[in-house]
Design a protein around this motif. Structure first.
Motif, PDB file in Angstrom:
ATOM      1  N   ALA A 134       1.386  64.815 -51.380  1.00  8.91           N
ATOM      2  CA  ALA A 134       1.901  63.895 -50.371  1.00  8.91           C
ATOM      3  C   ALA A 134       0.733  63.308 -49.590  1.00  8.91           C
ATOM      4  CB  ALA A 134       2.857  64.623 -49.439  1.00  8.91           C
ATOM      5  N   VAL A 135       0.931  62.115 -49.060  1.00  8.24           N
ATOM      6  CA  VAL A 135      -0.109  61.418 -48.308  1.00  8.24           C
ATOM      7  C   VAL A 135       0.433  61.118 -46.915  1.00  8.24           C
ATOM      8  CG1 VAL A 135      -1.572  59.365 -48.182  1.00  8.24           C
ATOM      9  CG2 VAL A 135      -1.011  60.383 -50.414  1.00  8.24           C
ATOM     10  N   ARG A 136      -0.331  61.492 -45.879  1.00  8.34           N
ATOM     11  CA  ARG A 136       0.103  61.207 -44.518  1.00  8.34           C
ATOM     12  C   ARG A 136       0.003  59.712 -44.259  1.00  8.34           C
ATOM     13  NH1 ARG A 136       0.999  65.031 -41.008  1.00  8.34           N
ATOM     14  NH2 ARG A 136       0.573  63.608 -39.295  1.00  8.34           N
ATOM     15  N   LEU A 137       0.933  59.207 -43.488  1.00 12.44           N
ATOM     16  CA  LEU A 137       0.965  57.784 -43.147  1.00 12.44           C
ATOM     17  C   LEU A 137      -0.326  57.405 -42.415  1.00 12.44           C
ATOM     18  CD1 LEU A 137       3.114  55.573 -43.568  1.00 12.44           C
ATOM     19  CD2 LEU A 137       3.783  55.882 -41.174  1.00 12.44           C
ATOM     20  N   GLY A 138      -1.050  56.431 -42.971  1.00 14.54           N
ATOM     21  CA  GLY A 138      -2.307  55.980 -42.375  1.00 14.54           C
ATOM     22  C   GLY A 138      -3.537  56.529 -43.057  1.00 14.54           C
ATOM     23  N   ASP A 139      -3.353  57.583 -43.919  1.00 11.79           N
ATOM     24  CA  ASP A 139      -4.480  58.162 -44.628  1.00 11.79           C
ATOM     25  C   ASP A 139      -4.654  57.485 -45.995  1.00 11.79           C
ATOM     26  OD1 ASP A 139      -4.782  59.853 -42.527  1.00 11.79           O
ATOM     27  OD2 ASP A 139      -3.944  61.634 -43.539  1.00 11.79           O
ATOM     28  N   GLY A 140      -5.900  57.254 -46.390  1.00 10.74           N
ATOM     29  CA  GLY A 140      -6.184  56.683 -47.706  1.00 10.74           C
ATOM     30  C   GLY A 140      -5.638  55.277 -47.862  1.00 10.74           C
ATOM     31  N   LEU A 141      -5.798  54.759 -49.047  1.00  9.42           N
ATOM     32  CA  LEU A 141      -5.323  53.398 -49.314  1.00  9.42           C
ATOM     33  C   LEU A 141      -3.811  53.310 -49.227  1.00  9.42           C
ATOM     34  CD1 LEU A 141      -7.589  52.359 -52.354  1.00  9.42           C
ATOM     35  CD2 LEU A 141      -7.886  51.787 -49.949  1.00  9.42           C
ATOM     36  N   ALA A 142      -3.126  54.318 -49.835  1.00 10.93           N
ATOM     37  CA  ALA A 142      -1.664  54.295 -49.818  1.00 10.93           C
ATOM     38  C   ALA A 142      -1.130  54.416 -48.395  1.00 10.93           C
ATOM     39  CB  ALA A 142      -1.118  55.418 -50.703  1.00 10.93           C
ATOM     40  N   GLY A 143      -1.691  55.337 -47.627  1.00 15.29           N
ATOM     41  CA  GLY A 143      -1.229  55.516 -46.247  1.00 15.29           C
ATOM     42  C   GLY A 143      -1.477  54.279 -45.400  1.00 15.29           C
ATOM     43  N   ARG A 144      -2.628  53.655 -45.563  1.00 13.92           N
ATOM     44  CA  ARG A 144      -2.933  52.429 -44.801  1.00 13.92           C
ATOM     45  C   ARG A 144      -2.006  51.288 -45.188  1.00 13.92           C
ATOM     46  NH1 ARG A 144      -8.846  51.070 -46.030  1.00 13.92           N
ATOM     47  NH2 ARG A 144      -8.176  49.142 -44.966  1.00 13.92           N
ATOM     48  N   ALA A 145      -1.750  51.124 -46.506  1.00 16.54           N
ATOM     49  CA  ALA A 145      -0.880  50.041 -46.961  1.00 16.54           C
ATOM     50  C   ALA A 145       0.515  50.189 -46.377  1.00 16.54           C
ATOM     51  CB  ALA A 145      -0.823  50.020 -48.492  1.00 16.54           C
ATOM     52  N   ALA A 146       1.022  51.436 -46.338  1.00 15.60           N
ATOM     53  CA  ALA A 146       2.359  51.658 -45.784  1.00 15.60           C
ATOM     54  C   ALA A 146       2.375  51.432 -44.276  1.00 15.60           C
ATOM     55  CB  ALA A 146       2.823  53.069 -46.121  1.00 15.60           C
ATOM     56  N   LEU A 147       1.354  51.920 -43.584  1.00 17.35           N
ATOM     57  CA  LEU A 147       1.312  51.795 -42.127  1.00 17.35           C
ATOM     58  C   LEU A 147       1.113  50.344 -41.703  1.00 17.35           C
ATOM     59  CD1 LEU A 147       1.275  53.219 -39.360  1.00 17.35           C
ATOM     60  CD2 LEU A 147      -1.221  53.471 -39.637  1.00 17.35           C
ATOM     61  N   GLU A 148       0.195  49.615 -42.388  1.00 13.62           N
ATOM     62  CA  GLU A 148      -0.142  48.247 -41.986  1.00 13.62           C
ATOM     63  C   GLU A 148       0.740  47.201 -42.662  1.00 13.62           C
ATOM     64  OE1 GLU A 148      -4.279  47.815 -42.827  1.00 13.62           O
ATOM     65  OE2 GLU A 148      -4.857  49.584 -41.650  1.00 13.62           O
ATOM     66  N   ARG A 149       1.549  47.666 -43.632  1.00 14.42           N
ATOM     67  CA  ARG A 149       2.479  46.779 -44.340  1.00 14.42           C
ATOM     68  C   ARG A 149       1.756  45.582 -44.982  1.00 14.42           C
ATOM     69  NH1 ARG A 149       7.816  46.533 -40.332  1.00 14.42           N
ATOM     70  NH2 ARG A 149       8.160  48.812 -40.274  1.00 14.42           N
ATOM     71  N   ARG A 150       0.661  45.875 -45.646  1.00 14.50           N
ATOM     72  CA  ARG A 150      -0.091  44.855 -46.367  1.00 14.50           C
ATOM     73  C   ARG A 150      -0.765  45.517 -47.582  1.00 14.50           C
ATOM     74  NH1 ARG A 150      -5.661  44.943 -45.537  1.00 14.50           N
ATOM     75  NH2 ARG A 150      -6.377  46.425 -43.950  1.00 14.50           N
ATOM     76  N   MET A 151      -1.216  44.642 -48.523  1.00 13.57           N
ATOM     77  CA  MET A 151      -1.882  45.164 -49.711  1.00 13.57           C
ATOM     78  C   MET A 151      -3.300  45.599 -49.353  1.00 13.57           C
ATOM     79  SD  MET A 151      -2.533  43.304 -53.398  1.00 13.57           S
ATOM     80  CE  MET A 151      -0.769  43.139 -53.667  1.00 13.57           C
ATOM     81  N   VAL A 152      -3.671  46.765 -49.814  1.00 12.49           N
ATOM     82  CA  VAL A 152      -5.005  47.321 -49.561  1.00 12.49           C
ATOM     83  C   VAL A 152      -5.625  47.656 -50.907  1.00 12.49           C
ATOM     84  CG1 VAL A 152      -6.349  49.125 -48.447  1.00 12.49           C
ATOM     85  CG2 VAL A 152      -4.268  48.268 -47.360  1.00 12.49           C
TER      86      VAL A 152
END
Length: 290
Positions: free
Chosen positions: A269-287
């Motif tokens: 699992a990836v915490r929201l805001g961590d790594g590319l996946a977490g950042r993409a979900a938190l910022e709602r943009r492609m990373v």
């Protein structure tokens, strides 16, 4: 009447009339005979001179005609040479051994052969690279049938392969023996690139279509997501892919479908805001990262 002659050739008659009863003395007759001989020589000189002038005139006309024909032929050759040098296609003339005797400017540029390089040091095999066997067979066909056309690859002196559309012609002398070969090659790199781009685009459209069908025709989310990942990795040039869903209670992204990953990384699992996946979900943009 005194004959006019030169050697054994008679040229005419000198007629003389006298009112004296005693006629011409032997001395006068001899003088007249000499005079006739001189007149004959003069007439022969005039005839030969006229004949010589005619010959000179005819030769001058012939030379003028030949000179004009040569000028026209030279002008035609210069126009042809200008066309060959201006064309963007490779144009080459090769002897029966495969050594180029002429290569236009576009050909030298295509094959990276500098103007200072003597063409006698270049051989056909130098231009073919790994496609030499294929093109040698094509040249054999051109020798047998007079022409060959198709697509192949030429190679620059540095080894860069260039896809070309090639036409080879065999030219014979009046006795029917092969005199030389000519070749015209057009660089089709842009066409090949466009074909590849079109193929890639079609594959992407097919992948999107398969994904759309999988999503709309199945109520099993995991099955649909596996189809999505399969299409993404197979057709879009992706090595591995996964789908992570947000767990709002734990504020983490949890994988529910993976493909291509090894080990436990994809299952973590990836915490929201961590790594590319977490950042993409938190910022709602492609990373992305390179």
């Amino acid at each position: 009447s005194v004959p006019l002659w030169v050697g054994k050739q008679g040229l005419g008659i000198l007629n003389l009339v006298s009112s004296r009863e005693e006629g011409f003395s032997d001395e006068v007759i001899e003088t007249l005979r000499s005079a006739g001989n001189q007149v004959g020589i003069a007439l022969e000189r005039m005839r030969l001179n006229a004949q010589l002038q005619n010959l000179v005139l005819e030769r001058t006309r012939a030379l003028s005609s030949e000179t004009e024909q040569r000028k026209r032929a030279q002008a035609s050759q210069e126009r042809l040479a200008a066309v060959l040098e201006a064309t963007t296609d490779l144009v080459a003339i090769l002897d029966s051994h495969g050594t180029p005797t002429y290569l236009n400017r576009a050909g030298r540029t295509m094959l990276a052969i500098d103007e200072t390089i003597d063409l006698s040091t270049v051989h056909l095999l130098d231009m073919l690279g790994s496609d030499s066997e294929e093109l040698i067979n094509a040249l054999s066909q051109a020798r047998q049938e007079g022409t060959w056309r198709g697509e192949t690859n030429l190679s620059t002196r540095s080894g860069i392969r260039i896809p070309v559309s090639l036409v080879v012609l065999s030219h014979s002398d009046p006795a029917g023996r092969e005199a030389y070969l000519s070749a015209v090659a057009r660089d089709i790199s842009s066409i090949r690139q466009a074909e590849a781009e079109t193929k890639t685009q079609l594959e992407r459209l097919a992948a999107l279509r398969s994904i759309d069908i999988a999503i709309t025709s199945s109520l099993d989310l995991r099955l649909a997501l596996n189809v999505v990942l399969e299409q993404v990795t197979a057709r879009l040039g992706v090595d591995a892919a996964s789908v992570l869903v947000l767990n709002r209670d734990l504020n983490t992204l949890e994988p529910i479908a993976t493909r291509g990953f090894s080990g436990v990384t994809a299952l973590s699992a990836v915490r929201l805001g961590d790594g590319l996946a977490g950042r993409a979900a938190l910022e709602r943009r492609m990373v992305h990262s390179s």
